[in-house]
Design a protein around this motif. Structure first.
Motif, short mmCIF file in Angstrom:
data_model
loop_
_atom_site.label_atom_id
_atom_site.label_comp_id
_atom_site.label_asym_id
_atom_site.label_seq_id
_atom_site.Cartn_x
_atom_site.Cartn_y
_atom_site.Cartn_z
N THR A 16 34.12 72.95 58.87
CA THR A 16 32.63 73.90 60.00
C THR A 16 31.95 72.75 59.46
O THR A 16 31.30 71.97 58.37
CB THR A 16 32.87 74.53 59.05
N VAL A 17 30.66 72.53 60.46
CA VAL A 17 29.43 72.03 61.01
C VAL A 17 28.64 72.90 61.56
O VAL A 17 28.38 74.11 61.83
CB VAL A 17 29.35 71.00 61.30
N ALA A 18 26.82 72.90 60.51
CA ALA A 18 26.01 74.52 61.06
C ALA A 18 25.20 73.50 61.86
O ALA A 18 24.97 74.38 63.02
CB ALA A 18 24.99 73.94 60.21
N ASN A 19 25.84 72.51 63.15
CA ASN A 19 24.81 71.75 63.79
C ASN A 19 25.59 70.72 64.33
O ASN A 19 27.03 70.31 63.89
CB ASN A 19 23.36 71.54 62.96
N PRO A 20 25.82 69.98 65.89
CA PRO A 20 26.65 69.80 66.39
C PRO A 20 26.26 68.22 65.91
O PRO A 20 27.30 67.58 66.79
CB PRO A 20 26.22 69.81 68.00
N ALA A 21 25.69 68.24 66.20
CA ALA A 21 24.85 66.55 66.00
C ALA A 21 26.07 66.23 64.40
O ALA A 21 26.39 64.91 64.44
CB ALA A 21 23.69 65.82 65.21
N ALA A 22 26.43 67.17 62.97
CA ALA A 22 27.03 66.88 62.27
C ALA A 22 28.50 66.60 62.35
O ALA A 22 28.93 66.00 62.23
CB ALA A 22 26.53 67.77 60.66
N GLY A 23 28.75 67.41 63.72
CA GLY A 23 30.00 67.92 64.38
C GLY A 23 30.10 65.69 64.74
O GLY A 23 31.44 65.76 64.97
N ILE A 24 29.43 65.72 65.48
CA ILE A 24 29.95 64.56 66.08
C ILE A 24 30.23 63.53 65.25
O ILE A 24 31.29 62.48 65.30
CB ILE A 24 29.07 63.47 66.71
N SER A 25 29.95 63.39 64.06
CA SER A 25 29.93 62.31 62.78
C SER A 25 30.50 63.00 62.18
O SER A 25 32.10 61.87 61.98
CB SER A 25 29.16 62.64 62.28
N LEU A 26 31.60 63.90 62.12
CA LEU A 26 32.55 63.93 60.89
C LEU A 26 33.41 64.39 61.74
O LEU A 26 35.05 63.75 61.74
CB LEU A 26 32.83 65.69 60.33
N LEU A 27 33.50 64.08 63.03
CA LEU A 27 34.73 64.60 63.98
C LEU A 27 35.01 62.62 64.58
O LEU A 27 37.15 62.93 64.40
CB LEU A 27 34.34 64.84 65.33
N THR A 28 34.42 61.91 64.01
CA THR A 28 35.65 60.79 63.96
C THR A 28 35.89 60.74 62.45
O THR A 28 36.85 59.77 62.54
CB THR A 28 34.29 59.83 64.07
N GLN A 29 35.98 61.11 61.35
CA GLN A 29 36.39 61.16 60.16
C GLN A 29 37.93 62.06 60.25
O GLN A 29 38.21 61.65 59.24
CB GLN A 29 34.92 61.44 59.05
N ILE A 30 38.39 62.54 61.04
CA ILE A 30 39.19 63.88 60.55
C ILE A 30 40.13 63.58 61.20
O ILE A 30 39.78 63.16 61.65
CB ILE A 30 38.30 64.98 60.45
N PRO A 31 41.57 64.85 61.21
CA PRO A 31 42.10 64.51 62.18
C PRO A 31 41.89 65.08 63.05
O PRO A 31 40.88 65.98 62.97
CB PRO A 31 43.18 65.14 61.90
N ALA A 32 42.37 64.66 64.08
CA ALA A 32 41.90 65.74 65.34
C ALA A 32 42.53 67.15 65.69
O ALA A 32 43.10 67.23 65.50
CB ALA A 32 42.27 65.30 66.70
N PRO A 33 41.58 67.64 65.13
CA PRO A 33 41.89 69.02 65.01
C PRO A 33 41.82 70.15 66.94
O PRO A 33 42.17 69.35 67.68
CB PRO A 33 40.54 70.29 65.47
N SER A 34 42.74 70.57 66.41
CA SER A 34 43.58 71.53 67.42
C SER A 34 42.63 72.02 68.22
O SER A 34 43.22 72.75 70.13
CB SER A 34 44.55 72.86 67.19
#
Length: 135
Positions: free
Chosen positions: A35-53
């Protein structure tokens, strides 16, 4: 590590709603949730985790990046662009933005979450496998 039931990436400003959805997914559905509270943090986290479903993206008002800007940024990154995105809204939308697979209205029930996750987990796994074979 991703659970056998897949994973959900939730972009939602409201803390209480984020916690509620996370609890339902993890405890009731056995799904890994990021989970993230804002899209900017989301972009950053998405590059660090396995691709979600699935990415469940709220239409909340975000201070740093709008959900539309989030979608444009995803579309510019080939691996992230393949992740299905469902828009979670509190009001009907007149048109579905580019990059959105479907729109659902909040509040979302556990059965609806389960249905969404099953639907997109299967299609996303197929896309990821196809991409791996292209290398």
């Amino acid at each position: 590590m991703m659970g056998k039931r897949g994973s959900l990436f939730l972009v939602l400003a409201d803390h209480d709603r984020r916690v509620r959805i996370r609890r339902i997914c993890e405890k009731d559905l056995g799904v890994t949730v990021y989970t993230v509270a804002n899209p900017a943090a989301g972009i950053s986290l998405l590059t660090q985790i396995p691709a979600p479903s699935l990415i469940l993206l709220s239409t909340d008002s975000f201070p740093l990046m709008s959900y539309e800007e989030f979608l444009k940024t995803l579309a510019q990154q080939p691996l992230l662009a393949k992740i299905p995105v469902v828009l979670l809204t509190t009001a009907p939308v007149s048109s579905v933005p580019n990059g959105i697979r479907e729109v659902i209205e909040a509040p979302i029930a556990a059965t609806d979450l389960d249905t969404l996750l099953k639907k997109y987990r299967e299609s996303h796994q197929t896309n990821v496998r196809g991409s791996e074979h292209e290398k």
